[in-house]
Scaffold this active site. Structure first.
Site, short mmCIF file in Angstrom:
data_model
loop_
_atom_site.label_atom_id
_atom_site.label_comp_id
_atom_site.label_asym_id
_atom_site.label_seq_id
_atom_site.Cartn_x
_atom_site.Cartn_y
_atom_site.Cartn_z
N ARG A 133 -82.93 6.60 -59.88
CA ARG A 133 -84.10 5.98 -60.52
C ARG A 133 -84.12 4.46 -60.35
O ARG A 133 -85.12 3.81 -60.59
CB ARG A 133 -84.24 6.42 -61.98
CG ARG A 133 -83.25 5.82 -62.93
CD ARG A 133 -83.37 6.47 -64.29
NE ARG A 133 -84.54 6.04 -65.06
CZ ARG A 133 -84.62 4.88 -65.70
NH1 ARG A 133 -83.64 4.01 -65.66
NH2 ARG A 133 -85.71 4.58 -66.39
N PRO B 174 -62.17 12.96 -65.38
CA PRO B 174 -62.14 12.35 -66.72
C PRO B 174 -61.15 11.20 -66.79
O PRO B 174 -61.14 10.44 -67.76
CB PRO B 174 -61.72 13.51 -67.64
CG PRO B 174 -61.10 14.53 -66.75
CD PRO B 174 -61.72 14.36 -65.39
N GLU C 276 -58.41 23.23 -62.66
CA GLU C 276 -57.59 22.24 -63.38
C GLU C 276 -57.70 20.85 -62.75
O GLU C 276 -57.04 19.90 -63.18
CB GLU C 276 -56.12 22.69 -63.40
CG GLU C 276 -55.74 23.48 -64.63
CD GLU C 276 -56.16 22.81 -65.94
OE1 GLU C 276 -55.73 21.67 -66.19
OE2 GLU C 276 -56.95 23.42 -66.68
N ASP D 80 -85.06 -1.34 -69.85
CA ASP D 80 -84.30 -0.19 -70.36
C ASP D 80 -83.07 -0.65 -71.14
O ASP D 80 -82.53 -1.73 -70.88
CB ASP D 80 -83.79 0.67 -69.19
CG ASP D 80 -84.83 1.64 -68.70
OD1 ASP D 80 -85.76 1.96 -69.47
OD2 ASP D 80 -84.72 2.08 -67.54
C1 LIG Z 1 -61.34 20.96 -66.19
S1 LIG Z 1 -61.58 19.48 -65.32
C2 LIG Z 1 -59.94 18.99 -64.93
C3 LIG Z 1 -59.36 18.05 -65.94
C4 LIG Z 1 -57.95 17.63 -65.62
N1 LIG Z 1 -57.03 18.73 -65.82
C5 LIG Z 1 -57.55 16.50 -66.55
O1 LIG Z 1 -57.11 16.78 -67.68
O2 LIG Z 1 -57.73 15.32 -66.18
C6 LIG Z 1 -62.21 20.00 -63.77
C7 LIG Z 1 -63.04 18.97 -63.04
O3 LIG Z 1 -64.18 18.64 -63.81
C8 LIG Z 1 -64.57 17.31 -63.53
N2 LIG Z 1 -64.65 16.59 -64.81
C9 LIG Z 1 -64.23 17.03 -66.02
N3 LIG Z 1 -64.47 16.14 -66.98
C10 LIG Z 1 -65.09 15.11 -66.39
C11 LIG Z 1 -65.59 13.86 -66.87
N4 LIG Z 1 -65.50 13.50 -68.15
N5 LIG Z 1 -66.16 13.03 -65.97
C12 LIG Z 1 -66.25 13.36 -64.66
N6 LIG Z 1 -65.79 14.53 -64.15
C13 LIG Z 1 -65.22 15.39 -65.00
C14 LIG Z 1 -63.56 16.71 -62.58
O4 LIG Z 1 -64.08 16.72 -61.28
C15 LIG Z 1 -62.38 17.64 -62.74
O5 LIG Z 1 -61.58 17.70 -61.59
#
Ligand SMILES: C[S@@+](CC[C@H](N)C(=O)[O-])C[C@H]1O[C@@H](n2cnc3c(N)ncnc32)[C@H](O)[C@@H]1O
Length: 239
Positions: free
Chosen positions: A150, A86, A113, A164
């Site tokens: 795609r 994220p 996490e 698109d």
């Molecule tokens: C619970 S999340 C960890 C979030 C992290 N503690 C933070 O606050 O940045 C677990 C995993 O989900 C994935 N993930 C969660 N949200 C995401 C998003 N918005 N985009 C891409 N991957 C995401 C990532 O690979 C991340 O390591």
């Protein structure tokens, strides 16, 4: 193109690879795909890939060793390693188009996490699906793979993706199918006229109207004619 996904849950991708357009493209050999469990690279004697965070706090973090070894094992000089997080750049259509040109994409899906911070030094880009937090990178990865696949040659008709939403910076124009009239609502006459130039102009105008109405933020990057700019100003005045 080859896609490699490093994940703790390879089975998550069975649905993506066995459904509809993506399945047909895979079966035609338009791309190759592997989902690799990075657990198999751990040197930890109990098979663990995660541990508690230094400094305390909730949850478990993915450790450097299994993940970095997995990256080294699958990476070649033509690979692009993408960490799902994220905290990364937000994935957009322009990025999908850019990534569709790559030879080999390696997606790194986090869980728990997230990652030990040092793992970031071993990836090329960090991508986010949006400003929200998922339990793991798998849903984000599946969405990105779908958007990229795609766009590969032969997967869908080129003229279908050209119009698109986001492809030319605008939302797509309204589309209609049979019947001509439903619940008193008729298909615009121009679409039945058979006049290609008038249909093209109508679609362009409708795309501008739709974008100004629903996503005016997108218009900052679009080149509009003076007439279109006037139209946008009128729509924005009524909002
Ligand atoms: C619970 S999340 C960890 C979030 C992290 N503690 C933070 O606050 O940045 C677990 C995993 O989900 C994935 N993930 C969660 N949200 C995401 C998003 N918005 N985009 C891409 N991957 C995401 C990532 O690979 C991340 O390591």
């Amino acid at each position: 193109m080859k896609i490699t996904v490093l994940t703790l849950f390879p089975e998550y991708f069975d649905g993506l690879m066995n459904t509809s357009i993506i399945k047909r493209a895979y079966e035609k050999g338009l791309f190759s795909f592997e989902a690799v469990d990075f657990r198999k690279y751990t040197k930890e004697k109990h098979g663990h890939v995660d541990d508690t965070p230094y400094g305390g706090g909730a949850g478990m973090l993915l450790m450097c060793q299994p993940i970095i070894d997995a990256i080294h094992a699958v990476r070649t000089e033509n690979s692009l390693v993408i960490m799902l997080t994220p905290q990364g750049e937000t994935f957009q259509q322009t990025k999908a188009t850019q990534l569709a040109q790559a030879d080999h994409l390696i997606f790194l899906c986090g869980h728990y996490e997230g990652f030990d911070e040092r793992i970031r030094d071993y990836v090329d880009i960090q991508m986010s699906l949006g400003d929200f937090v998922l339990t793991g990178g798998e849903p984000a990865c599946a969405v990105m793979c779908d958007a990229i696949i795609r766009l590969l040659p032969g997967v869908i008709r080129q003229d279908s993706s050209d119009d698109d939403s986001f492809s030319n910076g605008l939302l797509e124009y309204p589309q209609y199918t049979k019947p001509y009239e439903y619940d008193g609502k008729k298909v615009p006459d121009v679409l039945l006229s058979g006049h290609h130039e008038n249909i093209r102009k109508w679609r362009r105008e409708q795309a501008v109207i739709k974008t100004a109405s629903y996503r005016p933020d997108l218009l900052k990057k679009v080149k509009l004619t003076e007439q279109e700019q006037k139209l946008v100003r009128e729509i924005l005045k009524t909002k």
